[in-house]
Design a protein around this motif. Structure first.
Motif: not given
Length: 322
Positions: A286-307
């Motif tokens: 639950f803890k890892i997946a909820r955080a990963w979900s945000e990262a995935i959706e940001m990329v799919l929506e074209g809003k990802h950032l460079i770490q």
């Protein structure tokens, strides 16, 4: 927020296949036991995919299957459903690919013994741990137990396999689409194997615990050695994602930044966020997946950032390495 809707290749081939057209995002998934949807595994520990949630309706076809999940990256060669759905002549166009790979290979490398069955030595470049006579100076810390030549071999192997996977993606209609990988959490080496109904085949565990004992690594250093190996893998995966020319469209989520409850040293069952030595329980997933979900959706929506290349974000959830 809706949970990821998970289907299998068998569902697609059934008499009443799911209507994927009703989902905004359609993903293809493949991986190790962290993705497996075998009933025994789901009852025992958890499936990371089950805990992914998205603001937009999202579906995944999970090729990890109901049997044994990938034990090594090269097993992709024997995963016809995944290859067909990714690169086949009638493959659909996916919005992205979810991968859970590399962890089993790391465990296997750590478990490689110092010598063969006939007593002949196995060279350092083919194993991750050093015999006591090969240990470095105490000033090196736990790195004294670690085989850098063996790590170089592992890193080359993983890089080659991920490049091959990206080439498969680019052979089909999903060319250039994002490929999402996660790093792994740091396990506590301990005598906690899988139950007999975990469907983990010969790898019933424990996994790291016997290897570290055999190599004579002091118990006080076990947790640090585990951390060293998992962080090496995380850095490797992130460096690959940062190399856009060699690994185009690869996005890596650093799971090591997600705070988890460690298992107690010496415990033999469920402890903290862990079901056994190397598998998370439902709270850990639950803890890892909820955080990963945000990262995935940001990329799919074209809003990802460079770490950033230096410094660590407290949560590490919304900035995948790209």
């Amino acid at each position: 927020m809706d949970h990821l809707a998970c289907f299998t290749p068998a569902d697609l081939a059934g008499n009443t296949p799911p209507d994927l057209g009703g989902f905004r995002w359609k993903l293809l998934a493949q991986g190790d036991s962290w993705f497996s949807n075998a009933t025994a595994k789901l009852n025992a520990h958890a499936n990371l995919l089950q805990e992914l949630v998205f603001k937009s309706a999202t579906a995944a076809v999970n090729c990890a299957g109901t049997g044994n999940a990938l034990s090594h990256m090269v097993d992709l060669q024997s995963s016809p459903d995944f290859v067909r759905l990714l690169a086949g002549t009638e493959a659909p166009a996916w919005d992205g690919v979810l991968l859970s790979v590399g962890g089993n290979d790391l465990i296997a490398a750590a478990r490689t013994p110092a010598q063969n069955w006939d007593g002949t030595p196995i060279p350092l470049e083919l194993r991750l741990l050093r015999r006591q006579t090969e240990w470095g100076p105490p000033s090196a810390g736990v790195a004294r137990y670690f085989s850098e030549p063996g790590w170089a071999t592992y890193a080359g192997y993983l890089r080659a396999n991920v490049k091959h996977l990206l080439s498969l993606r680019d052979q089909g209609p999903s060319t250039g689409k994002p490929v999402f990988m996660h790093c792994y959490a740091v396990p506590m080496p301990r005598p906690a194997g899988a139950e007999s109904n975990d469907d983990l085949g010969a790898a019933s565990g424990p996994w790291l615990y016997p290897a570290l004992k055999t190599y004579g690594v002091p118990a006080a250093d076990w947790a640090a050695v585990s951390r060293l190996m998992v962080f090496h893998l995380a850095q490797l995966l992130k460096s690959m994602a940062a190399d856009k020319e060699a690994f185009p469209g690869l996005f890596v989520f650093d799971s090591t930044t997600v705070p988890l409850a460690l298992a107690a040293p010496g415990s033999t069952g469920i402890s903290g966020d862990w079901h056994n030595e190397i598998h998370l329980n439902h709270s850990g997933c639950f803890k890892i997946a909820r955080a990963w979900s945000e990262a995935i959706e940001m990329v799919l929506e074209g809003k990802h950032l460079i770490q950033p290349t230096s410094g660590r974000k407290g949560r590490g959830a919304s900035t995948p390495t790209s």
